[in-house]
Design a protein around this motif. Structure first.
Motif, PDB file in Angstrom:
ATOM      1  N   PRO A  54     -30.308 -42.061 -18.572  1.00 32.59           N
ATOM      2  CA  PRO A  54     -32.101 -41.848 -17.047  1.00 32.59           C
ATOM      3  C   PRO A  54     -30.719 -40.611 -16.966  1.00 32.59           C
ATOM      4  O   PRO A  54     -29.348 -40.260 -16.806  1.00 32.59           O
ATOM      5  N   VAL A  55     -32.013 -40.385 -15.279  1.00 32.60           N
ATOM      6  CA  VAL A  55     -31.426 -39.318 -14.270  1.00 32.60           C
ATOM      7  C   VAL A  55     -31.145 -39.693 -13.287  1.00 32.60           C
ATOM      8  O   VAL A  55     -32.543 -40.613 -13.302  1.00 32.60           O
ATOM      9  N   VAL A  56     -30.216 -39.550 -12.036  1.00 33.88           N
ATOM     10  CA  VAL A  56     -30.647 -39.091 -11.022  1.00 33.88           C
ATOM     11  C   VAL A  56     -30.393 -38.677 -10.156  1.00 33.88           C
ATOM     12  O   VAL A  56     -29.430 -37.579 -10.044  1.00 33.88           O
ATOM     13  N   MET A  57     -31.010 -37.970  -8.694  1.00 38.79           N
ATOM     14  CA  MET A  57     -31.296 -36.705  -7.800  1.00 38.79           C
ATOM     15  C   MET A  57     -31.134 -38.097  -6.677  1.00 38.79           C
ATOM     16  O   MET A  57     -32.194 -38.328  -6.061  1.00 38.79           O
ATOM     17  N   HIS A  58     -30.025 -37.766  -5.958  1.00 34.94           N
ATOM     18  CA  HIS A  58     -30.138 -37.923  -4.356  1.00 34.94           C
ATOM     19  C   HIS A  58     -29.284 -37.470  -3.943  1.00 34.94           C
ATOM     20  O   HIS A  58     -28.594 -36.089  -4.193  1.00 34.94           O
ATOM     21  N   GLY A  59     -29.384 -37.473  -2.115  1.00 40.84           N
ATOM     22  CA  GLY A  59     -29.488 -37.163  -1.611  1.00 40.84           C
ATOM     23  C   GLY A  59     -29.869 -37.099  -0.282  1.00 40.84           C
ATOM     24  O   GLY A  59     -30.980 -37.830  -0.204  1.00 40.84           O
ATOM     25  N   ASP A  60     -29.892 -36.119   0.917  1.00 44.60           N
ATOM     26  CA  ASP A  60     -30.998 -35.471   1.533  1.00 44.60           C
ATOM     27  C   ASP A  60     -32.072 -35.434   1.493  1.00 44.60           C
ATOM     28  O   ASP A  60     -31.783 -34.213   1.751  1.00 44.60           O
ATOM     29  N   LEU A  61     -33.212 -35.842   0.753  1.00 44.08           N
ATOM     30  CA  LEU A  61     -33.810 -34.672  -0.368  1.00 44.08           C
ATOM     31  C   LEU A  61     -34.725 -34.225   0.947  1.00 44.08           C
ATOM     32  O   LEU A  61     -35.206 -33.013   0.520  1.00 44.08           O
ATOM     33  N   PHE A  62     -35.124 -34.981   1.667  1.00 46.74           N
ATOM     34  CA  PHE A  62     -36.006 -33.965   2.735  1.00 46.74           C
ATOM     35  C   PHE A  62     -35.742 -33.604   4.065  1.00 46.74           C
ATOM     36  O   PHE A  62     -36.486 -33.731   4.865  1.00 46.74           O
ATOM     37  N   GLY A  63     -34.362 -33.695   4.158  1.00 44.65           N
ATOM     38  CA  GLY A  63     -33.582 -33.167   5.366  1.00 44.65           C
ATOM     39  C   GLY A  63     -34.401 -33.690   6.428  1.00 44.65           C
ATOM     40  O   GLY A  63     -33.713 -33.634   7.651  1.00 44.65           O
ATOM     41  N   ASP A  64     -34.493 -35.100   6.637  1.00 45.12           N
ATOM     42  CA  ASP A  64     -34.626 -35.391   7.653  1.00 45.12           C
ATOM     43  C   ASP A  64     -33.623 -37.319   7.745  1.00 45.12           C
ATOM     44  O   ASP A  64     -33.622 -37.826   8.202  1.00 45.12           O
ATOM     45  N   GLY A  65     -32.368 -36.653   7.129  1.00 41.74           N
ATOM     46  CA  GLY A  65     -31.035 -38.204   7.362  1.00 41.74           C
ATOM     47  C   GLY A  65     -31.147 -38.506   6.244  1.00 41.74           C
ATOM     48  O   GLY A  65     -30.122 -39.535   6.258  1.00 41.74           O
ATOM     49  N   ARG A  66     -32.475 -39.158   5.613  1.00 43.04           N
ATOM     50  CA  ARG A  66     -32.244 -40.150   4.520  1.00 43.04           C
ATOM     51  C   ARG A  66     -31.439 -40.173   3.585  1.00 43.04           C
ATOM     52  O   ARG A  66     -31.551 -38.885   2.957  1.00 43.04           O
ATOM     53  N   HIS A  67     -30.608 -40.909   2.817  1.00 42.30           N
ATOM     54  CA  HIS A  67     -30.387 -40.903   1.476  1.00 42.30           C
ATOM     55  C   HIS A  67     -31.148 -41.889   0.417  1.00 42.30           C
ATOM     56  O   HIS A  67     -31.548 -42.696   0.878  1.00 42.30           O
ATOM     57  N   LEU A  68     -31.804 -40.521   0.028  1.00 41.01           N
ATOM     58  CA  LEU A  68     -32.532 -40.990  -0.802  1.00 41.01           C
ATOM     59  C   LEU A  68     -32.797 -41.199  -2.905  1.00 41.01           C
ATOM     60  O   LEU A  68     -31.510 -39.853  -2.751  1.00 41.01           O
ATOM     61  N   ALA A  69     -32.685 -41.463  -2.977  1.00 43.23           N
ATOM     62  CA  ALA A  69     -31.942 -41.172  -4.685  1.00 43.23           C
ATOM     63  C   ALA A  69     -34.072 -41.209  -5.338  1.00 43.23           C
ATOM     64  O   ALA A  69     -34.806 -42.300  -5.457  1.00 43.23           O
ATOM     65  N   LEU A  70     -34.017 -40.565  -6.445  1.00 44.63           N
ATOM     66  CA  LEU A  70     -35.469 -40.256  -7.292  1.00 44.63           C
ATOM     67  C   LEU A  70     -34.684 -40.916  -8.439  1.00 44.63           C
ATOM     68  O   LEU A  70     -33.598 -39.813  -9.167  1.00 44.63           O
ATOM     69  N   VAL A  71     -35.038 -41.608  -9.760  1.00 47.04           N
ATOM     70  CA  VAL A  71     -34.216 -42.211 -10.672  1.00 47.04           C
ATOM     71  C   VAL A  71     -35.252 -42.257 -11.623  1.00 47.04           C
ATOM     72  O   VAL A  71     -36.262 -42.407 -11.978  1.00 47.04           O
ATOM     73  N   GLY A  72     -34.655 -41.344 -12.703  1.00 44.28           N
ATOM     74  CA  GLY A  72     -35.630 -41.210 -14.602  1.00 44.28           C
ATOM     75  C   GLY A  72     -35.031 -42.507 -15.156  1.00 44.28           C
ATOM     76  O   GLY A  72     -34.295 -41.718 -15.990  1.00 44.28           O
ATOM     77  N   THR A  73     -36.304 -42.902 -15.724  1.00 41.93           N
ATOM     78  CA  THR A  73     -36.204 -43.993 -16.649  1.00 41.93           C
ATOM     79  C   THR A  73     -37.388 -43.758 -18.040  1.00 41.93           C
ATOM     80  O   THR A  73     -37.027 -42.556 -17.869  1.00 41.93           O
TER      81      THR A  73
END
Length: 343
Positions: A54-73
């Motif tokens: 699997p692969v993950v992209m995570h961080g403040d993706l939209f610049g709004d202060g939230r820590h989000l993660a996209l997960v590819g399985t």
């Protein structure tokens, strides 16, 4: 069955039987995210490849202060960090396509990608509407022949998949227009098609379609559809006749590339003006001519036109067309429709 088909889309089938799928046994998104600290937001969005696939992209993706993660399985999921833990928040109905570092399309679990070369990371953050908030692009395999990208956007507190997807390569934001490759194929004859959108609020409104066809057993021609404010479209068939002349006919588009009820509409003539400044750029005449014809038919500025194989880095539409004389022959209606919009 949905899970099986998703695995087939990502891993491929060996021998043509579902029971012979070769590859990993996918972890759940929750299991994947257990390796990532939800309380530590990276300075910029970060990609992590699990050794299990699997692969993950995570961080403040939209610049709004939230820590989000996209997960590819076998599918695409997303989660939000809350109170020191990952909370699964939803999914995007796109089986992502990627080939991790150290792997190739020759490896058994990725061997279903016949001609396309999926990226190492299936997620791309790219601003496609000029608001400086990126959209999320998710790579997918278009029948193993090209890598397409689905488009998702920030929606309230979540991420929502739109109906827009590119069948080849990433969508582009060019001159205020969203440009998406909606068809591309090859063989004894080939064609490519781009669709041009304008955003109206949160909705991407189709403005024009541009399809170029040609091949060993088919004459070269262009089919364009110009969409009006009422949502209806007018289709045109454009045939280059040589010597700077194009014949334009109205038509009814059947399917992707067939037309009927063709009627003569206008003729476009483009000739060089040697005495005009910029004459030294006449080697740019071919792309400039194509872009100017595109502008007349679609009503979209010629510099927005996306060429199928790119364009010379020195090409500049406005400079090049300064040395081109334009004539439109036809009815007053034709002349009113086929007119310059860029200056």
């Amino acid at each position: 069955m949905k899970t099986i088909f998703a695995c087939i889309a990502v891993l491929g089938i060996q021998g043509g039987k579902a029971g012979e799928i070769v590859g990993i046994v996918w972890q759940t998104p929750q299991e994947v995210l257990a390796a990532i600290d939800p309380g530590k937001t990276p300075d910029t969005p970060t990609v992590w490849h699990s050794p299990r696939g699997p692969v993950v992209m995570h961080g403040d993706l939209f610049g709004d202060g939230r820590h989000l993660a996209l997960v590819g399985t076998e599918g695409t999921s997303w989660a939000i960090a809350k109170d020191g833990a990952w909370e699964m928040a939803g999914g995007l109905d796109v089986p992502p396509a990627w080939v991790p570092p150290g792997k190739t399309t020759q490896d058994p679990e990725y061997g279903q990608y016949y001609r396309c070369k999926p990226p190492q990371v299936p997620f791309v953050l790219k601003d496609l509407d000029g608001d400086r908030i990126p959209e999320v692009l998710v790579a997918f395999s278009n029948d193993g022949f090209s890598t397409g990208y689905a488009v998702a956007r920030r929606k309230d507190s979540g991420i929502e998949l739109t109906s827009i997807s590119s069948q080849r390569g990433e969508p582009e934001w060019i001159g205020g227009y969203l440009v998406v490759t909606t068809s591309f194929w090859g063989g004894r004859w080939s064609g490519f098609g781009n669709t041009y959108y304008k955003w109206k609020g949160d909705t991407a409104v189709k403005m024009a379609e541009w399809l170029e066809l040609g091949g060993a057993d088919k004459p070269e021609r262009t089919i364009a559809v110009r969409h009006r404010d009422d949502g209806k479209g007018q289709a045109f068939e454009i045939v280059e006749e040589g010597n700077g002349s194009w014949n334009v006919r109205t038509c009814v588009l059947k399917g992707t590339d067939e037309t009927e009820d063709e009627k003569d509409f206008a003729r476009i003539r483009l000739t060089p003006i040697p005495e005009k400044p910029g004459h030294e750029l006449q080697w740019n005449a071919a792309p400039a001519n194509d872009a100017l014809v595109f502008e007349l038919i679609t009503g979209i500025p010629g510099e927005v036109m996306k060429f199928p194989y790119g364009k010379d880095e020195n090409y500049d539409f406005r400079t090049a067309v300064a040395s081109i004389r334009l004539e439109v022959e036809g009815s007053e209606e034709a002349k009113a429709i086929l007119k310059r919009v860029s200056r």
